[in-house]
Design an enzyme around this catalytic site. Structure first.
Site, PDB file in Angstrom:
ATOM      1  N   ASP A  20       1.327   2.439  -1.197  1.00 35.79           N
ATOM      2  CA  ASP A  20       2.663   1.103  -0.877  1.00 35.79           C
ATOM      3  C   ASP A  20       2.607   1.004  -0.045  1.00 35.79           C
ATOM      4  O   ASP A  20       3.131   2.515   0.643  1.00 35.79           O
ATOM      5  CB  ASP A  20       3.407   1.343  -2.177  1.00 35.79           C
ATOM      6  CG  ASP A  20       4.672   0.437  -2.509  1.00 35.79           C
ATOM      7  OD1 ASP A  20       4.566  -0.064  -0.935  1.00 35.79           O
ATOM      8  OD2 ASP A  20       5.547   0.606  -2.238  1.00 35.79           O
ATOM      9  N   ASN A  22       4.575  -1.171   1.682  1.00 40.93           N
ATOM     10  CA  ASN A  22       5.852  -2.025   2.145  1.00 40.93           C
ATOM     11  C   ASN A  22       6.847  -2.050   0.880  1.00 40.93           C
ATOM     12  O   ASN A  22       8.124  -2.429   1.080  1.00 40.93           O
ATOM     13  CB  ASN A  22       5.631  -4.093   1.982  1.00 40.93           C
ATOM     14  CG  ASN A  22       5.026  -4.346  -0.206  1.00 40.93           C
ATOM     15  OD1 ASN A  22       5.473  -3.391  -0.057  1.00 40.93           O
ATOM     16  ND2 ASN A  22       4.986  -5.572  -0.080  1.00 40.93           N
ATOM     17  N   ASP A  24       7.613  -1.541  -2.715  1.00 42.98           N
ATOM     18  CA  ASP A  24       7.747  -2.672  -3.414  1.00 42.98           C
ATOM     19  C   ASP A  24       7.302  -1.382  -5.046  1.00 42.98           C
ATOM     20  O   ASP A  24       7.278  -2.242  -6.006  1.00 42.98           O
ATOM     21  CB  ASP A  24       7.709  -3.799  -3.823  1.00 42.98           C
ATOM     22  CG  ASP A  24       5.915  -3.685  -3.632  1.00 42.98           C
ATOM     23  OD1 ASP A  24       5.245  -2.905  -3.775  1.00 42.98           O
ATOM     24  OD2 ASP A  24       5.655  -4.816  -4.036  1.00 42.98           O
ATOM     25  N   ASP A  28      -1.151  -1.640  -1.908  1.00 39.44           N
ATOM     26  CA  ASP A  28      -1.128  -3.265  -1.422  1.00 39.44           C
ATOM     27  C   ASP A  28      -2.001  -2.926   0.054  1.00 39.44           C
ATOM     28  O   ASP A  28      -2.287  -1.776  -0.055  1.00 39.44           O
ATOM     29  CB  ASP A  28       0.160  -3.893  -0.845  1.00 39.44           C
ATOM     30  CG  ASP A  28       0.909  -2.832  -0.039  1.00 39.44           C
ATOM     31  OD1 ASP A  28       0.324  -1.698   0.559  1.00 39.44           O
ATOM     32  OD2 ASP A  28       2.782  -3.032  -0.252  1.00 39.44           O
ATOM     33  N   ASP A  97     -13.992  -6.968  -6.514  1.00 35.09           N
ATOM     34  CA  ASP A  97     -13.886  -7.328  -7.365  1.00 35.09           C
ATOM     35  C   ASP A  97     -13.713  -8.920  -7.987  1.00 35.09           C
ATOM     36  O   ASP A  97     -13.353  -9.516  -7.496  1.00 35.09           O
ATOM     37  CB  ASP A  97     -12.715  -6.678  -8.690  1.00 35.09           C
ATOM     38  CG  ASP A  97     -13.693  -6.332  -9.682  1.00 35.09           C
ATOM     39  OD1 ASP A  97     -14.083  -6.751 -11.102  1.00 35.09           O
ATOM     40  OD2 ASP A  97     -13.048  -4.614  -9.998  1.00 35.09           O
ATOM     41  N   ASP A 193     -17.527  -8.183 -12.905  1.00 34.88           N
ATOM     42  CA  ASP A 193     -17.103  -8.196 -13.707  1.00 34.88           C
ATOM     43  C   ASP A 193     -17.185  -8.668 -15.023  1.00 34.88           C
ATOM     44  O   ASP A 193     -18.653  -9.300 -15.046  1.00 34.88           O
ATOM     45  CB  ASP A 193     -15.102  -8.727 -13.877  1.00 34.88           C
ATOM     46  CG  ASP A 193     -14.459  -7.892 -14.971  1.00 34.88           C
ATOM     47  OD1 ASP A 193     -14.048  -6.808 -15.335  1.00 34.88           O
ATOM     48  OD2 ASP A 193     -14.060  -8.696 -15.478  1.00 34.88           O
ATOM     49  N   ASP A 311     -11.137   2.604 -16.442  1.00 36.27           N
ATOM     50  CA  ASP A 311     -11.369   2.032 -17.705  1.00 36.27           C
ATOM     51  C   ASP A 311     -11.594   3.216 -18.129  1.00 36.27           C
ATOM     52  O   ASP A 311     -11.685   2.855 -19.582  1.00 36.27           O
ATOM     53  CB  ASP A 311     -12.738   1.275 -17.293  1.00 36.27           C
ATOM     54  CG  ASP A 311     -12.420  -0.098 -16.840  1.00 36.27           C
ATOM     55  OD1 ASP A 311     -11.510  -0.449 -17.134  1.00 36.27           O
ATOM     56  OD2 ASP A 311     -13.399  -1.334 -16.869  1.00 36.27           O
TER      57      ASP A 311
HETATM   58  C1  GLC Z   1     -13.385  -4.548 -17.534  1.00 35.76           C
HETATM   59  C2  GLC Z   1     -12.447  -4.115 -15.740  1.00 35.76           C
HETATM   60  C3  GLC Z   1     -11.092  -4.194 -16.882  1.00 35.76           C
HETATM   61  C4  GLC Z   1     -11.026  -5.711 -17.612  1.00 35.76           C
HETATM   62  C5  GLC Z   1     -12.055  -6.155 -18.270  1.00 35.76           C
HETATM   63  C6  GLC Z   1     -11.594  -7.702 -18.206  1.00 35.76           C
HETATM   64  O1  GLC Z   1     -14.331  -4.107 -17.836  1.00 35.76           O
HETATM   65  O2  GLC Z   1     -12.949  -3.191 -15.819  1.00 35.76           O
HETATM   66  O3  GLC Z   1     -10.504  -3.348 -16.875  1.00 35.76           O
HETATM   67  O4  GLC Z   1      -9.614  -5.008 -18.669  1.00 35.76           O
HETATM   68  O5  GLC Z   1     -13.279  -6.408 -17.452  1.00 35.76           O
HETATM   69  O6  GLC Z   1     -11.675  -8.120 -17.253  1.00 35.76           O
END
Ligand code: GLC
Length: 547
Positions: A20, A22, A24, A28, A97, A193, A311
């Site tokens: 972090d 800033n 909060d 970031d 991502d 993703d 995940d």
């Molecule tokens: C991918 C991401 C996960 C997210 C899912 C839905 O598996 O790694 O974190 O919840 O996609 O976007």
């Protein structure tokens, strides 16, 4: 020289939890910039950032409401650009991502789509008069009823993450524009993703039930025919920009499926969940996956190596065996064939967090599991146990920079709980301790950097004997033997079987010197990396397999 990413080690930053800047309570860009020197000293080559775009954060950014901006919690576009500049200055590449499969339900596209059956964007999402039996990957039905239009929309994840209809060419066009925008901002590639979800079966047949796993078999909602032309188009589009890299999240442990997504005119690599998401530790299974992957992949394909992520549970907690085993796993990840992805905090041995207080749980998947549990009359304790099992909060706690208040992550209480026992495993404590986890990672990364065979050599041999996994990586310049004794017993290894000349130890997880002689004792849970001492490099191959 080949492509940069083939030689690179990536580091995953879970945006809200790294640093972090800033005050909060949430990570970031300012925070990441402040830690770039730490990352340089660690020795990584590339960063993967989880989503940082504006988002209601139902799923911490995997629900994007604006693809062209920075979430104010993470900074401004200017901060993003200085971050890219500062990273590049240090030769660190950045992949971001990108969620192409779904948008937030707050995205203007969905608001338009939802506004009327006749809106030109109605077909940008998947609407049906009747739901089928498809289940959301977070639990419950994947269809949400919209009263106003008396139809259901499809969401493979939370109902606030609405699946786009990739059968509509306008959707594709819009997303290619998004990719162009970020490529022109200087990113070095994308982590795509759930990329195998873009196409669903347009028969909308019910998914069958998998009795063995006691869950739905997602036969018709992922890996559908028609996905591969899209993958190739994405790859072709992105690769028009020189040197850009694509890693796909293909949520499958099935090698036959995984291997179809990467290679020429496809994604550069995919995440190998077949290796990475091994549940409990099993050296034989791990070995078998390495062998199977090596055999399944053609010369244009390289696996990825990772054992933790935002995940899943951290491998140090999932596999047991404490720091010793974690060092073995790190050695495997950074010396076996593949593109490694280190998850933030693994380099200091951060552990999973389990909560006994449901009000502290943040992850949508855990919270939904709790809700479903209570709805189906489970007790609070039962529902909490299931929720903890499903919750991905376990590996998302703040990076532990020091033992100062709020673990040096923030000046205030962070967005997610700091586990009470988290303080002692921290960067500051480990910086100058030669046998700390952090020092071990640094040594491994340095070693890898200086040895071409570890970055691009083939397997000259890959074997396991009684939980001692070992492999030789070889290129035209050198040959290196990596020995990972996952067993609880010391093992004797005849190094003369691998090297004709004297052998030197490049690294061990347990000692600084090698005894003399050909018979080396590999201690229980020891990782050792050996190389010939510069003499004749011919191999006797007494123990060679056919790999
Ligand atoms: C991918 C991401 C996960 C997210 C899912 C839905 O598996 O790694 O974190 O919840 O996609 O976007």
């Amino acid at each position: 020289m080949g492509k940069w990413w083939k030689q690179s080690v990536f580091y995953e930053i879970y945006m809200p939890s790294f640093k972090d800047g800033n005050g909060d309570g949430m990570g970031d860009f300012a925070g990441i910039i402040a830690k770039l020197d730490y990352l340089t000293a660690l020795g990584i080559d590339g960063l993967w950032l989880t989503p940082f775009y504006p988002s209601p954060k139902i799923d911490n950014g995997y629900d994007i409401s604006d693809y062209y901006n920075i979430d104010p919690g993470y900074g401004t576009m200017k901060d993003f650009q200085s971050f890219i500049q500062e990273a590049h200055k240090r030769d660190i590449r950045v992949i971001v991502d990108l969620v192409l499969n779904h948008t937030s339900s707050e995205h203007q596209w969905f608001q338009d789509s939802k506004s009327s059956k006749n809106h030109p964007k109605r077909d940008w999402y998947i609407w049906r008069d009747e739901p089928n039996n498809w289940e959301s990957f977070f639990g419950g039905s994947a269809w949400e009823y919209d009263k106003a239009s008396d139809q259901y929309y499809y969401h493979a994840f939370a109902k606030e993450q609405v699946d786009l209809n990739w059968a509509n060419p306008q959707v594709k066009k819009a997303m290619f524009e998004v990719m162009k925008f970020w490529l022109e901002k200087g990113v070095d590639g994308f982590r795509l993703d759930v990329i195998n979800f873009l196409k669903v079966n347009d028969s909308y047949k019910d998914n069958p039930y998998d009795a063995e796993k006691n869950e739905q078999n997602h036969l018709f909602d992922k890996d559908q025919e028609g996905i591969f032309p899209i993958i190739s188009e994405i790859a072709e589009f992105v690769h028009q920009y020189p040197d850009k890299f694509l890693v796909g999240e293909v949520g499958s442990e099935d090698l036959d499926i995984l291997k179809q997504y990467s290679g020429n005119n496809k994604l550069d690599v995919v995440f190998n969940f077949n290796i990475g998401s091994l549940g409990e530790f099993d050296a034989d299974k791990l070995f078998q996956q390495l062998v199977d992957t090596d055999q399944a992949y053609d010369h244009a394909q390289i696996p990825t190596l990772f054992f933790s992520s935002h995940d899943m549970s951290r491998h140090i907690s999932r596999f047991g065996g404490g720091e010793e085993r974690a060092k073995l796993v790190a050695t495997l990840m950074l010396t076996a064939k593949g593109v490694p992805f280190i998850y933030y905090g693994d380099e200091i041995g951060m552990k999973d967090w389990i909560t006994d207080d449901i009000t502290k749980m943040k992850d949508v998947q855990g919270l939904l599991a709790y809700e479903l549990g209570i709805q189906s009359n489970q007790s609070h304790e039962q529902a909490l146990a299931v929720a903890n099992d499903k919750s991905r909060d376990k590996s998302r706690t703040p990076m532990v920079w020091s033992s100062h208040p709020n673990v040096g992550f923030s000046t205030i209480l962070p967005w997610i709980t700091i586990p009470t026992n988290a303080y002692k495993i921290n960067v500051e404590n480990q910086q100058n301790i030669p046998d700390s986890m952090l020092s071990f990672y640094k040594n491994l990364l340095k070693l890898r950097k200086g040895h071409s065979s570890l970055k691009s050599g083939h397997y000259d041999l890959l074997r396991i004997e009684g939980e001692m996994l070992y492999f030789v990586r070889k290129d035209s310049i050198e040959k290196i033997l990596v020995v990972l004794n996952f067993s609880e017993h010391p093992k004797s290894l005849d190094v003369a079987a691998f090297f004709a000349s004297d052998v030197k130890m490049l690294l061990s997880s347990k000692r600084t010197k090698l005894e003399s002689g050909n018979l080396v004792t590999i201690l229980a849970n020891e990782a050792m990396i050996l190389k010939d001492d510069g003499g004749d490099d011919s191999v006797k191959k007494r123990l060679c397999s056919n790999l």
